[in-house]
Scaffold this active site. Structure first.
Site, mmCIF file in Angstrom:
data_model
loop_
_atom_site.group_PDB
_atom_site.id
_atom_site.type_symbol
_atom_site.label_atom_id
_atom_site.label_comp_id
_atom_site.label_asym_id
_atom_site.label_seq_id
_atom_site.Cartn_x
_atom_site.Cartn_y
_atom_site.Cartn_z
ATOM 1 N N ARG A 19 -6.894 11.678 -6.358
ATOM 2 C CA ARG A 19 -8.109 10.920 -6.069
ATOM 3 C C ARG A 19 -9.284 11.811 -5.599
ATOM 4 N NH1 ARG A 19 -8.980 6.416 -4.172
ATOM 5 N NH2 ARG A 19 -11.009 7.322 -4.500
ATOM 6 N N ARG B 109 0.825 -1.222 0.000
ATOM 7 C CA ARG B 109 0.000 0.000 0.000
ATOM 8 C C ARG B 109 0.857 1.270 0.000
ATOM 9 N NH1 ARG B 109 -5.464 -0.450 1.507
ATOM 10 N NH2 ARG B 109 -6.171 -2.513 0.917
ATOM 11 N N ASP C 68 -6.582 -2.768 -7.372
ATOM 12 C CA ASP C 68 -7.180 -3.321 -6.157
ATOM 13 C C ASP C 68 -7.499 -4.779 -6.421
ATOM 14 O OD1 ASP C 68 -8.335 -2.418 -3.380
ATOM 15 O OD2 ASP C 68 -9.750 -3.841 -4.222
HETATM 16 O O1 CP3 Z 1 0.067 -1.624 -2.464
HETATM 17 C C1 CP3 Z 1 -0.183 -0.664 -3.223
HETATM 18 O O2 CP3 Z 1 0.287 0.466 -3.018
HETATM 19 C C2 CP3 Z 1 -1.004 -0.896 -4.480
HETATM 20 C C3 CP3 Z 1 -2.383 -0.647 -4.342
HETATM 21 C C4 CP3 Z 1 -3.331 -1.591 -3.635
HETATM 22 C C5 CP3 Z 1 -4.620 -1.167 -3.254
HETATM 23 N N1 CP3 Z 1 -5.307 -2.234 -2.773
HETATM 24 C C6 CP3 Z 1 -5.113 0.209 -3.427
HETATM 25 C C7 CP3 Z 1 -6.253 0.638 -2.595
HETATM 26 C C8 CP3 Z 1 -3.234 -2.946 -3.300
HETATM 27 C C9 CP3 Z 1 -2.065 -3.879 -3.444
HETATM 28 C C10 CP3 Z 1 -4.501 -3.343 -2.768
HETATM 29 C C11 CP3 Z 1 -4.804 -4.715 -2.368
HETATM 30 C C12 CP3 Z 1 -5.976 -4.957 -1.513
HETATM 31 N N2 CP3 Z 1 -7.218 -4.399 -1.605
HETATM 32 C C13 CP3 Z 1 -6.018 -5.943 -0.510
HETATM 33 C C14 CP3 Z 1 -4.880 -6.852 -0.155
HETATM 34 C C15 CP3 Z 1 -3.885 -6.150 0.693
HETATM 35 C C16 CP3 Z 1 -4.353 -5.833 2.068
HETATM 36 O O3 CP3 Z 1 -4.370 -4.662 2.425
HETATM 37 O O4 CP3 Z 1 -4.650 -6.794 2.809
HETATM 38 C C17 CP3 Z 1 -7.300 -5.935 0.067
HETATM 39 C C18 CP3 Z 1 -7.794 -6.794 1.198
HETATM 40 C C19 CP3 Z 1 -8.053 -4.959 -0.638
HETATM 41 C C20 CP3 Z 1 -9.485 -4.593 -0.437
HETATM 42 C C21 CP3 Z 1 -9.591 -3.169 -0.075
HETATM 43 N N3 CP3 Z 1 -9.563 -2.146 -1.014
HETATM 44 C C22 CP3 Z 1 -9.646 -2.573 1.211
HETATM 45 C C23 CP3 Z 1 -9.693 -3.333 2.516
HETATM 46 C C24 CP3 Z 1 -9.645 -1.180 1.022
HETATM 47 C C25 CP3 Z 1 -9.558 -0.095 2.077
HETATM 48 C C26 CP3 Z 1 -10.862 0.506 2.455
HETATM 49 C C27 CP3 Z 1 -10.616 1.863 3.087
HETATM 50 O O5 CP3 Z 1 -10.909 2.859 2.439
HETATM 51 O O6 CP3 Z 1 -10.108 1.904 4.231
HETATM 52 C C28 CP3 Z 1 -9.610 -0.941 -0.364
HETATM 53 C C29 CP3 Z 1 -9.575 0.362 -1.047
HETATM 54 C C30 CP3 Z 1 -8.222 0.741 -1.546
HETATM 55 N N4 CP3 Z 1 -7.391 -0.049 -2.285
HETATM 56 C C31 CP3 Z 1 -7.615 2.004 -1.379
HETATM 57 C C32 CP3 Z 1 -6.370 1.935 -2.053
HETATM 58 C C33 CP3 Z 1 -5.365 3.037 -2.216
HETATM 59 C C34 CP3 Z 1 -8.220 3.185 -0.661
HETATM 60 C C35 CP3 Z 1 -9.121 3.868 -1.616
HETATM 61 C C36 CP3 Z 1 -9.155 5.318 -1.355
HETATM 62 O O7 CP3 Z 1 -8.112 5.996 -1.499
HETATM 63 O O8 CP3 Z 1 -10.247 5.807 -1.057
#
Ligand code: CP3
Length: 365
Positions: free
Chosen positions: A56, A43, A92
């Site tokens: 964003r 992340r 994602d």
């Molecule tokens: O690692 C990186 O920098 C690359 C980007 C990346 C994102 N999601 C961007 C994202 C990666 C590798 C993921 C994987 C991901 N997504 C996982 C596996 C890794 C982990 O953290 O366990 C999981 C379980 C998800 C599902 C998911 N997507 C969650 C739990 C969330 C967070 C919800 C929140 O807002 O707290 C997301 C959204 C997400 N994915 C964001 C980002 C940058 C936040 C979106 C935003 O900026 O509003």
């Protein structure tokens, strides 16, 4: 035509000395010595960076994942800012599932939310197999990134069948994974059909990224730690193995990561990983004992430690580098993703410290 040309450039890039295949990150994944311990952060491309929040502010999450120009820019931001040893594709885990026809959204502050959670065999049937055309924006973004990144490797990724299934069955994030486990225990046939289909989608998605030029892939099974080892082996391992072993001939290191997986580290390695991700609960020397000498390890810094005063961070970084020496290859990382409230300056300092401490170690022989 374009495909062939770019593919050739990527392959040439990997074979020349100094290209991504010769980078400290890929060397560590392959258990080969390098100039320093490589470091990147799960992340790293995200909400801890003001330049990310600016982009964003006007673009919804899923849309930003589908615009190659934005994916490229957001992926490059942490590389420019911190000097990390690898980039990870901005996307994602639900992106390929959405491409496969599942109606879902990523809700700010919540995560993925699925309109009609999976309940029946007919629901599973509706998850289509994906082709390159379904995710052409990922193909395009990876090609742009490989050209921009030069010698810095790009990590592609996907969610593993269990973690994807959890979102699809629950309809959104869950602490207990109760509906997911109820389906798994109550209807194993449907469970295996669902995970089998998700494994096919995931494998196709990772192949698109590899064909476009990523230097490594990471399979995120973030929530696998919710299971006992016996249940993991019975209900999950065959499907994660289908993905990771399905990439054995692809020529790129495969990283397999989960949280709370102390009891599963050996099994997760067996799924076909070259590198096993370790959260903050298991020291790297202990983890290596469980995983075995033929795999590298990645991770271990508790993301919340980055919120502590610098001397605390420094001591933890040094401890992890020391314990990482027990592994045949060590990629420095967090035990889970960067928290949004993390000060980006601290991440930059951690990268510099990891490089400094691990290079000095090499100098001293
Ligand atoms: O690692 C990186 O920098 C690359 C980007 C990346 C994102 N999601 C961007 C994202 C990666 C590798 C993921 C994987 C991901 N997504 C996982 C596996 C890794 C982990 O953290 O366990 C999981 C379980 C998800 C599902 C998911 N997507 C969650 C739990 C969330 C967070 C919800 C929140 O807002 O707290 C997301 C959204 C997400 N994915 C964001 C980002 C940058 C936040 C979106 C935003 O900026 O509003």
């Amino acid at each position: 035509m374009t495909t062939d040309t770019t593919g050739t450039v990527a392959r040439d890039g990997e074979s020349r000395p100094g290209g991504p295949a010769d980078s400290p990150f890929i060397r560590a994944c392959r258990r080969r010595p390098g100039p320093h311990t490589p470091v990147w952060f799960m992340r790293q491309a995200g909400r801890s960076l003001p330049e990310y929040r600016e982009i964003r502010a006007t673009v919804p999450m899923l849309e930003s994942c589908r615009r190659p120009d934005l994916v490229t820019e957001i992926t490059l931001q942490p590389v420019r800012r911190h000097g990390v040893d690898a980039a990870i594709l901005f996307s994602d885990i639900v992106v390929p599932v959405a491409a496969a026809g599942v109606d879902l959204d990523i809700v700010p502050g919540t995560g993925p939310v699925v309109a009609e959670p999976i309940r029946t065999a007919a629901d599973v049937q509706r998850i289509r197999l994906i082709t390159r055309e379904d995710v052409s924006y990922v193909d395009e973004a990876v090609r742009q990134l490989v050209a921009e990144l030069g010698d810095t490797p790009l990590i592609g990724f996907a969610g593993a069948p269990f973690t994807l299934a959890s979102y699809l069955v629950e309809g959104g994030p869950s602490r207990t994974h109760a509906k997911t486990k109820a389906l798994m225990y109550g209807n194993p046939e449907l469970w295996h059909a669902l995970c089998g289909r998700l494994a096919e989608v995931t494998l196709a998605f990772l192949r698109v990224q590899i064909d476009a030029g990523v230097s490594a892939v990471q399979l995120f099974d973030s929530w696998a730690g919710a299971l006992s080892e016996a249940d993991y082996r019975r209900f999950v391992l065959p499907h994660s193995t289908a993905v990771l072993s399905g990439l054995a001939d692809a020529g790129v290191p495969r990283i397999h990561f989960g949280v709370g997986t102390a009891e599963l580290l050996g099994a997760m390695g067996e799924a076909g990983a070259d590198v096993v991700g370790v959260d903050w609960r298991t020291p790297l020397d202990v983890a290596t004992g469980r995983i075995g000498p033929d795999k590298a390890v990645q991770g271990n810094l508790d993301p919340t430690v980055l919120l502590a005063p610098w001397p605390v961070v420094e001591a933890e970084v040094r401890r992890i580098l020391e314990q990482g020496k027990a592994a045949p290859g060590h990629v420095f990382n967090l035990g889970h993703g960067v928290l949004p409230e993390t000060d980006p300056e601290v991440l930059t300092r951690v990268v510099a410290l990891v490089h400094e401490v691990s290079s000095r170690r090499a100098d001293q022989g």
